[in-house]
Every structure is written in C-alpha cells, then in structure tokens.
Scaffold this active site. Structure first.
Site, PDB file in Angstrom:
ATOM      1  N   LYS A   1       0.837  -1.206   0.000  1.00 56.42           N
ATOM      2  CA  LYS A   1       0.000   0.000   0.000  1.00 56.42           C
ATOM      3  C   LYS A   1       0.869   1.252   0.000  1.00 56.42           C
ATOM      4  CE  LYS A   1      -3.820  -2.470   2.114  1.00 56.42           C
ATOM      5  NZ  LYS A   1      -4.585  -2.851   3.291  1.00 56.42           N
TER       6      LYS A   1
ATOM      7  N   GLN B   1      -4.993  -1.226   9.278  1.00 59.60           N
ATOM      8  CA  GLN B   1      -4.811  -2.575   8.743  1.00 59.60           C
ATOM      9  C   GLN B   1      -5.408  -3.602   9.700  1.00 59.60           C
ATOM     10  OE1 GLN B   1      -3.629  -3.223   5.722  1.00 59.60           O
ATOM     11  NE2 GLN B   1      -3.731  -5.440   5.937  1.00 59.60           N
TER      12      GLN B   1
ATOM     13  N   ASP C   1     -11.180   2.547   3.119  1.00 56.62           N
ATOM     14  CA  ASP C   1     -11.437   1.106   3.035  1.00 56.62           C
ATOM     15  C   ASP C   1     -12.917   0.831   2.746  1.00 56.62           C
ATOM     16  OD1 ASP C   1      -9.406  -0.815   3.277  1.00 56.62           O
ATOM     17  OD2 ASP C   1      -9.186  -0.485   5.439  1.00 56.62           O
TER      18      ASP C   1
HETATM   19  N1  GUN Z   1      -6.498  -6.790   5.904  1.00 55.66           N
HETATM   20  C1  GUN Z   1      -6.622  -7.569   4.811  1.00 55.66           C
HETATM   21  N2  GUN Z   1      -7.173  -6.882   3.798  1.00 55.66           N
HETATM   22  C2  GUN Z   1      -7.422  -5.636   4.264  1.00 55.66           C
HETATM   23  C3  GUN Z   1      -7.995  -4.470   3.702  1.00 55.66           C
HETATM   24  O1  GUN Z   1      -8.409  -4.425   2.540  1.00 55.66           O
HETATM   25  N3  GUN Z   1      -8.063  -3.396   4.510  1.00 55.66           N
HETATM   26  C4  GUN Z   1      -7.634  -3.424   5.788  1.00 55.66           C
HETATM   27  N4  GUN Z   1      -7.758  -2.320   6.514  1.00 55.66           N
HETATM   28  N5  GUN Z   1      -7.106  -4.486   6.349  1.00 55.66           N
HETATM   29  C5  GUN Z   1      -7.004  -5.591   5.591  1.00 55.66           C
END
Ligand code: GUN
Length: 283
Positions: free
Chosen positions: A53, A97, A120
């Site tokens: 990311k 996350q 998200d």
């Molecule tokens: N953990 C696994 N996939 C994601 C996601 O798309 N967003 C977040 N915040 N955590 C994750």
C-alpha cells in the site's frame, strides 16, 4: 482455453495511471493528497500488505504516512490517534490494517474513523451509503470486481449474478453494487445447498469464500463471466483462488486469474478512494 482472461495487473496499471493524473491535478492546486496507514502489531501478512500500500501510494504520487505500533498498544490510544487523524486536514484517507490484536474491538476502531476518510469503505456509514445509493466510499475488492466487469464492457442490466460469500467487505457490498447496475442478484455462501444449481443459472459468478476448487467447470454456464476473489494456498503452497481455473476456463466466457486478477485491483481501488477523498475534501 475458450475463456478470455480479464487481466487485473494490466487494468490496475491503467487505474494507477489515472490516479497519478488526478494526483498531479491536486498538487497543481497546492493539495498534497495523503493516506495514513496504521499497522498495529507484527502480523507477517499485514506487513506485506502495508508495504504494498505504501509503495502503490508513492508510485502514484500520493503521500503514504505509515504509523506502526506495537501489539500491546491500548485500544484507547489507537482511538485517540484516529481522532487526531480525523481532525488533521493534511490527511485525506485513514486505513487501519486488519486484523488488529485480539484485545481490540475492530468494529469500534473502524467506527472511529471519519466516514469522509474511510477509504477502506468498512465504516457502517459507508455500507449504508452504498445500500441507499448515496455517495460514500465503496470497499476496494468488490469495487475492483465491478471495474473488471466494466473493462470488458459487460452490460449487467437484466443479467443474473451469483455472489458466493456474504462477508461485509466483499459479498454483501458486491451484491449491492450489482443490484445498483440492475442485475438480478443471488447471494450464496459456503453452506448453500446445491450451490451448483445456483451458479449454473448465473451470467456472472463472483466467488469470495476462501476455499480452493469451490467453483468447478460443471457449475458454470457456458459463456459466463467468472470473477475469483479467493486467496488460498494449494498443496504446493502456491497462491490459488476459489475457482478451478484450468477446468472453468474451458467453459466460461471470461475469467479472472489468481494471482494477477482481483488482488491488484483491490490495491488499485484503495488509491482511487484516497484520491477521491482528497478531491472531495478540497473541492
Ligand atoms: N487486511 C486484509 N485486507 C485488508 C484491507 O483491505 N483493509 C484493511 N484495513 N485491512 C485488511
């Protein structure tokens, strides 16, 4: 192989280029679009995801502000930090996350994020906005799947889509997005009796359960579009989806691979949501 491949890597590259252009336009107006990423603890998979990311953001000119905390961080401290980021005008998107350490209530933490910065799309307000057709942020994975359908010029109106999986971040929002495009939608899950009887009626199948070989060739109507959201490891430890790709590609009209399908699209749509958040905040 009869099915055509929907190449998530290629489409994601195109989307990143679009985001880079929008980023430049904001910068020309003196806005530095920024995404705050909070990582709590040292879950190895989360560390990899977060690194991607951060790299994706930098590549498109977005500022990624990574904040790392130990697994012993108190929930109250995390909530305070989110509150500060909510109030910080230099931060346009906030991503916490998941998973969080067990002593934290993930729902409470997500709900602490301002819906205006919920890139998200996990906040109840974001889910509600999608449900009632109001502007908000759509979760990245189903939004990426929709973009894949758009990329092949697929007309959803009047078609039957079967979504397998009912998670809050993929199955349910995916169903809402497809309904919003006037598709007929059936939501199934891993306990659905005679899943094949459902999927054989489908013009579009979205598989999002997390089980290897959930969808096999006999379950697919010839010519159907098959979108594979699964992320599993096979017996050899290789990444695979929920769809038996080798079998289904002989029946389907279109199919997404794993890897190189939905995964890169999920990453790209986070960038889209972030630039969108920055544009809305500074319009
Ligand atoms: N953990 C696994 N996939 C994601 C996601 O798309 N967003 C977040 N915040 N955590 C994750």
């Amino acid at each position: 192989m009869t099915a055509q491949l929907i190449d998530g890597n290629a489409l994601a590259r195109q989307i990143r280029a679009e985001v880079a252009g929008r980023t430049q336009a904001l910068k020309a107006r003196g806005v530095e679009p920024a995404l705050a990423i909070i990582l709590v603890g040292d879950d190895p998979a989360s560390q990899v995801y977060v690194k991607h990311k951060v790299n994706d953001s930098s590549e498109t000119g977005l500022t990624a502000k990574l904040e790392r905390y130990g697994a012993d961080l108190a929930e109250a401290e995390l909530l305070e930090r989110i509150d500060a980021l909510n109030k910080d005008p230099s931060v346009h998107g906030i991503l916490v996350q998941l998973p969080l350490p067990k002593h934290m209530d993930s729902h409470k933490v997500i709900e602490a994020i301002s819906p205006a910065k919920d890139v998200d799309g996990f906040h109840v307000a974001s889910a509600g906005a999608l449900m009632v057709g109001q502007p908000g942020f759509w979760p990245c994975t189903p939004h990426g799947c929709l973009r894949m359908l758009d990329s092949i010029g697929y007309e959803l109106r009047g078609r039957h889509a079967v979504v397998i999986g009912r998670s809050n971040i993929v199955g349910k929002p995916m169903a809402m997005m497809l309904l919003g495009r006037s598709a007929t939608v059936t939501i199934c899950h891993s306990a659905t009796a005679d899943l094949g009887a459902m999927t054989r009626q489908a013009d579009v199948i979205v598989a999002a359960v997390g089980r290897q070989n959930l969808v096999t060739a006999d379950m697919v109507k010839p010519g159907a579009v098959v979108i594979d959201v699964g992320m599993n490891r096979n017996a050899e430890g290789k990444l695979c989806g929920d769809v038996d790709f080798d079998g289904v590609k002989e029946v389907a009209g279109w199919i997404t691979p794993v890897p190189g399908g939905v995964g890169p699209m999920t990453r790209a749509m986070l960038l889209v949501n972030t630039i969108e958040a920055a544009e809305r905040a500074t319009a």
